[in-house]
Motif scaffolding. Structure first.
Motif, short mmCIF file in Angstrom:
data_model
loop_
_atom_site.label_atom_id
_atom_site.label_comp_id
_atom_site.label_asym_id
_atom_site.label_seq_id
_atom_site.Cartn_x
_atom_site.Cartn_y
_atom_site.Cartn_z
N LEU A 249 0.86 -1.19 0.00
CA LEU A 249 0.00 0.00 0.00
C LEU A 249 0.89 1.23 0.00
O LEU A 249 1.77 1.36 0.86
N LYS A 250 0.70 2.11 -0.98
CA LYS A 250 1.53 3.31 -1.10
C LYS A 250 0.65 4.55 -1.06
O LYS A 250 -0.28 4.67 -1.85
N ILE A 251 0.98 5.45 -0.17
CA ILE A 251 0.23 6.69 -0.07
C ILE A 251 1.16 7.87 -0.28
O ILE A 251 2.21 7.97 0.36
N VAL B 41 3.71 2.16 2.78
CA VAL B 41 4.64 3.29 2.80
C VAL B 41 3.88 4.58 2.50
O VAL B 41 2.99 4.61 1.65
#
Lengths: 336, 336, 336, 336
Positions: free
Chosen positions: C149-151, C227
């Motif tokens: 999961l990338k934000i 991240v």
């Protein structure tokens, strides 16, 4: 506080009532009128804080407290109610088209001549964020001189054949918006039009004497060329795009979607479809056009879409109809 | 006419042979060597116009007509062949990595010190049109000072577990390219690394002592921060993207696709997946890196990817391995 | 008709008052309170049809006609007013964060235990059309098991240093939204966090004891990796994106823009920047979160964002702070 | 080994020679002929390994070792050389158009009737990855029945006026490719055409008797409607797009770019312009079309673009010319 009366409590009348109530400061809907006034509509009006719900629109015209009338009734009543409202000294916001009959539109224009009444026609797309951005790019010179204007306009699905029979046909009920967009985008007039078309969606439309798919080319007064393509059915949604190409470059606008989500998997890289429904697509534009009109009334400004702007697309639409029937280019000057 | 010998006739050796033959003017492949020389390979070499096909690569090193050697053999032989080729006075293009053992790489660097041999490492992505465009944007100041560098690097599918057992693990066989990209994009050195990871694709990879999914963060010598995310399996293709964010803006590169076709229907608006296969994705980069090396040899220029550039990503990879094992940030200076 | 009192007449308090008045049927804002009640605010309240404007919020808590309290005051007062409102039997919608002090949040949670009061925290992004679309894709299994999961979360510009001094720092005032998004998107808990950061935007932020640029990696309870990258300044606008990658594919959401216009000319092919201002970007989400809360109160449903959901991101934020200070991964269980 | 002779050593002749030498296995260019044979061309031929460079193309036709002739000379010589090559029993790949004179094209078609010669016309776009993907989507039924076909085709800049004077005009030198694309995409014939145009780029083009901007609508034999828009100048590059819309949806193809880089800053979100130069844009298509022809010759397959396919776009182009001159729709059956 500006008082507004709305004539016609159908879908679009309610849209305007709700958006004025929510968003337009300094204005309120005092009355609504509809010949087929249901209990449901009365309850809705009550919940919206609208003081009066009439069956007869003349009560709105007769109310001295009402400054502005929105004509949202069926198309065949627009010009007659316009004339009466102008005579009653009401400012008029009239849904498009004013009429399909050029003479009746001209009568409205004539009535406005010696009047102080403001009159705006409901070409909502002029207030849409995408179309406005494209227009701004053209107007500000970002693409240089306009050379080619391309409009794609496709509905998600065809209306009932019963509607098509009275709508004036595809050029007058659907393309009319696109004809207005040609004028809005180019800042020029259409001089000649040529249309080809076919019945490719539903044979019943053909039996009703209309077509459902069309391409229309136009020569503009500034030398630019324009083309519109229409279809009554696009499986992927309401497809409304413009491309304006000029000596310095191009501006293109695409559709709005419900989200920016893109899913990548073994099948491909898939984004959302265009918004399906015109009310959802143009909700902000409906608010903006009425706000602009109220602003024009309150501050005595010129309206954004005049009665003449209401006439021109009808002339183009009639020329397109003639062009299709006679399979030849038709000058706008041949009409009306 | 520059004469080239290729050591290793596997996939990548053949790719280089074909691209030199087709695209590199003034150079030709004179010989190829492979310990497992098949009839098929001999026939291929013949069709390519390669004069000699040997089982023993020493014949290439012994041929005084050969100027350049491409080392495309298995990784464990790279450093040894490098040393022999340098000793033989051949210019060397060595596929990455030079070795997993820092001392062996240092031995190659030492051998180069007093030699006139040109030595380039095969980090092909530095020659890819997308990565080069991003690098150019950073280098030319278009994004200002680099603040955050993000690299996404995901393979379409995991290699065989047998390969993973000898590859040195994900950080040394897969992320090593991304570590090189961090240095290439930033123009800075990695000072400290922290890695988290998991076995989320295939338990057999975990049983082989490796992970298949990872996120690695880095502190760079110029104060910027970097992050890489890796996975051995992306159902939608070979996913290779970079985002460089700085004081003036951001540059981002996406994937290449087979075509620009977009299909809109009731399901959505679907574009093509990223190219699936690394050879197809980076074909032009393979040509460009070898052309650049030949140019460096012929015109006595500095090579684009030096032996030191080959060492650094191995150091970072070993630090990442240590970080994962000990669950703590590891300084590069702790390694080697 | 549900009666609402709003405590705090700053920017966000007014946003909620206006959106309730416009969009939420069956609810009205009866009173607003602010210790610094200006004439301007009184006039605004009057124009909005808000019956009462107080200096002292206790008048709202004491009004038996008021069912719901929105706490929009400064952060340091949230937990105290929450406790008083719960004691007064009011349903509470509290802007985030409940507090920076874990014990104070726990006191609110404890107070809720034996109460029938509904309590929702203002994590508005959970109600944003883009974030919801991404969440829906993950939840419905479209990307399979979540792996990475990338934000990306970057503000258009840094707040005043005076604010940063009291905000609790970047992790508690800015990243806290992203920590909530990690939980929302993944449906899992953060177990361990590691943060790196720097002062790359404004030295004054560093002098105030904070950083302005950060990358935070997380291990989640379901085995996935996450991240976040943050920066206080993005020249191109408010940059809020998510990428969720899993065993079957990926969903990614991008930013909203003012229009879909794309201009092509000799300089390139240029689209609009992301919306610049968070209120504009998340306006619909502010409406939706309050509507959902009123619906939960009226129809006795579970709230969408509980007090526990308010606690968790604070714990993660404190762990990130500790991680940055000690340069080591920190387990959430070490905090509080 | 198939032996090839190339007649005409201009730009396109050289492109074919290089691509055959590099990419086409089992074929080699044995000779090239050009009436203006320079020393530079001789040196180039020598470097390419082409055995013979003649001034007189008859030497190629007389060489019994040569199987295939590529006609890359000036347009006015195509049909004559075609006839001679067919008489000599050579397979012919002829650059488009065969001629501007319908009778001369028909003479070539007649000559082919009783011959075993393969004859292919150089409509390279049929072999382009984007156009092929769109065609495949249409052919495989992904968009259902074709309703509307839209082609945008704009050159980066106008050719010299001297060229325009002999080119046959915009419809025969530029739109001819698009007319071929209408047939290729739709799998149908053009039955009627209507053209509007203007001199909006350069008055000198108008003085030479041509236009530089046009929109052409067409009625197709399958009931679908088509439209092409052309301009001699697009500041942002070579703009080649297609949109095919049908009963089940739409496929659209865009342009290729040098990289996928997107730069976001205070000015906007800017991607790369379309590739500027047609040789670069269609390089792979040039390779593919000649490879396909050689394959047709070697394996006795039907050619992909027949002499009839060469005739049809010329007929449409002549009809468009007549339509523009007479400002009326013109049936293809009126021509030739």
């Amino acid at each position: 506080m500006i008082q507004i009366g709305i004539i016609g409590a159908g879908r679009i009348g309610k849209v305007h009532a709700e958006s004025i109530t929510r968003f337009v400061k300094g204005a309120e809907v005092k009355a609504i009128a509809d010949p087929y006034l249901t209990e449901e509509t009365k309850a809705w009006a009550n919940a919206m804080g609208i003081a009066e719900a009439y069956g007869d629109y003349h009560k709105i015209l007769a109310d001295p407290a009402i400054d502005i009338v929105l004509i949202c009734s069926s198309t065949d009543t627009h010009s007659q109610i316009s004339l009466e409202a102008i005579a009653a000294g009401k400012h008029v916001f009239c849904e498009k088209p004013i009429d399909h009959d050029v003479e009746k539109i001209k009568a409205v224009i004539a009535a406005l001549k010696d009047s102080k009444v403001k009159y705006q026609v409901g070409f909502n797309r002029r207030f849409d964020h995408n179309f406005m951005a494209a227009r701004e790019a053209v107007k500000s010179g970002k693409i240089g001189d306009l050379n080619i204007l391309k409009i794609t306009s496709r509905d998600p699905g065809a209306p009932p054949v019963s509607y098509i029979k009275v709508s004036g046909g595809i050029f007058l009920d659907m393309t009319i918006h696109d004809f207005d967009m040609v004028r809005f985008m180019s800042g020029a007039e259409v001089e000649e039009v040529y249309a080809i078309g076919g019945v490719l969606v539903d044979p019943a439309i053909g039996e009703a004497g209309d077509i459902d798919t069309a391409i229309i080319t136009m020569k503009l007064s500034n030398g630019a060329l324009a083309v519109i393509d229409n279809c009554r059915r696009a499986t992927y949604g309401y497809d409304q795009r413009v491309e304006a190409f000029g000596s310095l470059g191009q501006v293109a606008i695409g559709n709005d979607t419900d989200s920016t989500a893109v899913i990548s998997n073994g099948e491909g890289v898939t984004a959302e479809k265009p918004k399906l429904f015109f009310l959802e697509r143009y909700m902000q534009a409906y608010v903006a056009e009425v706000s602009a009109f109220i602003d024009a009334v309150v501050n005595d400004k010129e309206v954004a879409v005049s009665a003449e702007d209401g006439l021109k697309p009808v002339l183009i639409g009639l020329a397109a109809k003639k062009s299709l029937a006679e399979n030849r280019p038709v000058k706008i000057s041949e009409i009306g």
